[in-house]
Scaffold this motif. Structure first.
Motif, mmCIF file in Angstrom:
data_model
loop_
_atom_site.group_PDB
_atom_site.id
_atom_site.type_symbol
_atom_site.label_atom_id
_atom_site.label_comp_id
_atom_site.label_asym_id
_atom_site.label_seq_id
_atom_site.Cartn_x
_atom_site.Cartn_y
_atom_site.Cartn_z
ATOM 1 N N SER A 1 10.367 -0.188 -3.709
ATOM 2 C CA SER A 1 10.366 1.084 -3.000
ATOM 3 C C SER A 1 11.593 1.892 -3.412
ATOM 4 C CB SER A 1 10.381 0.834 -1.492
ATOM 5 O OG SER A 1 10.300 2.051 -0.790
ATOM 6 N N GLY A 2 11.418 3.196 -3.496
ATOM 7 C CA GLY A 2 12.526 4.068 -3.859
ATOM 8 C C GLY A 2 12.659 4.276 -5.355
ATOM 9 N N GLY A 3 11.725 3.744 -6.124
ATOM 10 C CA GLY A 3 11.775 3.903 -7.578
ATOM 11 C C GLY A 3 11.227 5.249 -8.009
ATOM 12 N N SER A 4 11.007 5.379 -9.297
ATOM 13 C CA SER A 4 10.446 6.601 -9.869
ATOM 14 C C SER A 4 9.078 6.876 -9.245
ATOM 15 C CB SER A 4 10.306 6.426 -11.387
ATOM 16 O OG SER A 4 9.561 7.480 -11.937
ATOM 17 N N TRP A 5 8.792 8.122 -8.935
ATOM 18 C CA TRP A 5 7.563 8.504 -8.243
ATOM 19 C C TRP A 5 6.307 8.021 -8.934
ATOM 20 C CZ3 TRP A 5 9.026 14.330 -7.733
ATOM 21 C CH2 TRP A 5 10.070 14.467 -6.824
ATOM 22 N N GLY A 6 6.323 7.942 -10.251
ATOM 23 C CA GLY A 6 5.131 7.554 -10.992
ATOM 24 C C GLY A 6 5.093 6.098 -11.411
ATOM 25 N N SER A 7 6.028 5.277 -10.944
ATOM 26 C CA SER A 7 6.148 3.891 -11.425
ATOM 27 C C SER A 7 5.263 2.882 -10.697
ATOM 28 C CB SER A 7 7.607 3.420 -11.303
ATOM 29 O OG SER A 7 7.974 3.319 -9.925
ATOM 30 N N TYR A 8 4.620 3.273 -9.633
ATOM 31 C CA TYR A 8 3.942 2.290 -8.780
ATOM 32 C C TYR A 8 2.626 1.780 -9.347
ATOM 33 C CZ TYR A 8 7.685 3.489 -5.762
ATOM 34 O OH TYR A 8 8.953 3.671 -5.280
ATOM 35 N N ASP A 9 2.135 2.414 -10.411
ATOM 36 C CA ASP A 9 0.938 1.897 -11.077
ATOM 37 C C ASP A 9 1.267 1.271 -12.428
ATOM 38 O OD1 ASP A 9 1.532 4.216 -12.468
ATOM 39 O OD2 ASP A 9 -0.535 4.921 -12.552
ATOM 40 N N ASP A 10 2.561 1.088 -12.715
ATOM 41 C CA ASP A 10 2.969 0.509 -13.999
ATOM 42 C C ASP A 10 2.789 -1.006 -14.039
ATOM 43 O OD1 ASP A 10 3.605 3.037 -14.794
ATOM 44 O OD2 ASP A 10 5.773 2.782 -14.594
ATOM 45 N N GLY A 11 2.887 -1.657 -12.904
ATOM 46 C CA GLY A 11 2.758 -3.109 -12.856
ATOM 47 C C GLY A 11 1.509 -3.517 -12.100
ATOM 48 N N ARG A 12 1.675 -4.490 -11.229
ATOM 49 C CA ARG A 12 0.554 -5.000 -10.434
ATOM 50 C C ARG A 12 0.461 -4.218 -9.127
ATOM 51 N NH1 ARG A 12 1.311 -9.864 -7.377
ATOM 52 N NH2 ARG A 12 -0.583 -10.089 -6.179
ATOM 53 N N TYR A 13 -0.748 -3.850 -8.751
ATOM 54 C CA TYR A 13 -0.945 -3.154 -7.483
ATOM 55 C C TYR A 13 -2.326 -3.497 -6.946
ATOM 56 C CZ TYR A 13 -3.295 0.223 -10.517
ATOM 57 O OH TYR A 13 -4.109 0.823 -11.452
ATOM 58 N N THR A 31 5.774 -3.470 -1.785
ATOM 59 C CA THR A 31 5.889 -2.067 -1.389
ATOM 60 C C THR A 31 4.526 -1.515 -0.970
ATOM 61 O OG1 THR A 31 7.699 -1.755 -2.967
ATOM 62 C CG2 THR A 31 6.630 0.231 -2.166
ATOM 63 N N ALA A 32 4.497 -0.852 0.184
ATOM 64 C CA ALA A 32 3.319 -0.076 0.592
ATOM 65 C C ALA A 32 3.500 1.327 0.018
ATOM 66 C CB ALA A 32 3.205 -0.027 2.106
ATOM 67 N N VAL A 33 2.413 1.893 -0.520
ATOM 68 C CA VAL A 33 2.514 3.173 -1.228
ATOM 69 C C VAL A 33 1.411 4.119 -0.774
ATOM 70 C CG1 VAL A 33 2.538 4.273 -3.516
ATOM 71 C CG2 VAL A 33 3.368 1.925 -3.261
ATOM 72 N N ILE A 34 1.774 5.365 -0.485
ATOM 73 C CA ILE A 34 0.806 6.446 -0.341
ATOM 74 C C ILE A 34 0.760 7.085 -1.726
ATOM 75 C CG2 ILE A 34 0.158 8.568 0.860
ATOM 76 C CD1 ILE A 34 0.418 6.061 2.678
ATOM 77 N N TRP A 35 -0.368 6.921 -2.414
ATOM 78 C CA TRP A 35 -0.474 7.252 -3.834
ATOM 79 C C TRP A 35 -1.450 8.404 -4.071
ATOM 80 C CZ3 TRP A 35 2.184 6.181 -8.030
ATOM 81 C CH2 TRP A 35 1.598 6.368 -9.289
ATOM 82 N N CYS A 36 -1.027 9.376 -4.887
ATOM 83 C CA CYS A 36 -1.891 10.481 -5.302
ATOM 84 C C CYS A 36 -2.450 10.130 -6.672
ATOM 85 C CB CYS A 36 -1.106 11.782 -5.351
ATOM 86 S SG CYS A 36 -2.083 13.177 -5.964
ATOM 87 N N ASP A 37 -3.736 9.757 -6.707
ATOM 88 C CA ASP A 37 -4.377 9.375 -7.970
ATOM 89 C C ASP A 37 -4.467 10.547 -8.948
ATOM 90 O OD1 ASP A 37 -4.893 6.690 -8.276
ATOM 91 O OD2 ASP A 37 -6.919 6.789 -7.480
ATOM 92 N N ARG A 38 -4.672 11.736 -8.444
ATOM 93 C CA ARG A 38 -4.871 12.884 -9.338
ATOM 94 C C ARG A 38 -3.632 13.164 -10.176
ATOM 95 N NH1 ARG A 38 -7.840 17.632 -6.935
ATOM 96 N NH2 ARG A 38 -9.437 16.040 -7.032
#
Length: 188
Positions: free
Chosen positions: A130-142, A170-177
């Motif tokens: 959590s707190g990383g780069s805004w676009g990094s949350y789909d770079d690894g496992r999710y 980390t729980a993420v509210i993610w914008c797929d678009r």
């Protein structure tokens, strides 16, 4: 053969750019929000088997009248991890909790969530801190848990029974678009 003037061509191109921009950014969402207030999840009550007797009322010898059977206590839940939301691309507040019910089912519960509306919002668990780069949350496992139900309130997302939660911190509210996190919550 039809000849188009430069002004007509420019007008058509401008209209197309505006239409694509409206589709992609959905700017009206800057002024919209939604709310949901789901109760904590519970273990579903076992349904009676066909032909089995239904519970009969008990009798209070002192009163001489039937009394209602005692309700069974609510099954307890265990909090496996939790943490407060942090801002990412958009201001986001509230708390995320991973809970397990007595039957082994697990849920991600978002409590007092408040975030911006946006296009194509989803709820994920991610291995990115959590707190990383805004676009990094789909770079690894999710793990995708579903579309965001509302921008505000309390909501539950069932975690698949076979999901391995080890490392999903980390729980993420993610914008797929736009491939960005609106907000994240460290789960510890």
């Amino acid at each position: 053969m039809v000849r188009w003037s430069a002004a007509v061509v420019a007008g058509v191109v401008a209209a197309m750019v505006v239409a694509v921009g409206l589709w992609a950014f959905e700017p009206w969402r800057l002024f919209t929000s939604s709310e949901v207030d789901e109760a904590l999840p519970t273990v579903a009550a076992a349904s009676p088997v066909a032909g089995s007797p239904s519970p009969s009322p008990s009798y209070d010898a002192g009163a001489g009248a039937p009394s209602e059977p005692e309700p069974e206590p609510e099954p307890e839940l265990v909090e496996l991890s939790a943490g407060p939301f942090e801002d990412a691309e958009h201001g986001t507040t509230g708390r995320a909790r991973v809970i397990e019910l007595a039957d082994g089912s697990r849920f991600l519960r978002l409590e007092d969530l408040a975030t911006s509306d946006g296009p194509d919002l989803h709820v994920w668990l991610s291995d990115a801190p959590s707190g990383g780069s805004w676009g990094s949350y789909d770079d690894g496992r999710y793990l995708r848990l579903g579309e965001l139900k509302a921008t505000n309130g309390n909501q539950n997302y069932e975690i698949p029974a076979d999901a391995d939660l080890r490392g999903l911190t980390t729980a993420v509210i993610w914008c797929d678009r736009f491939n960005v996190a609106f907000g994240t919550a460290p789960l510890s």
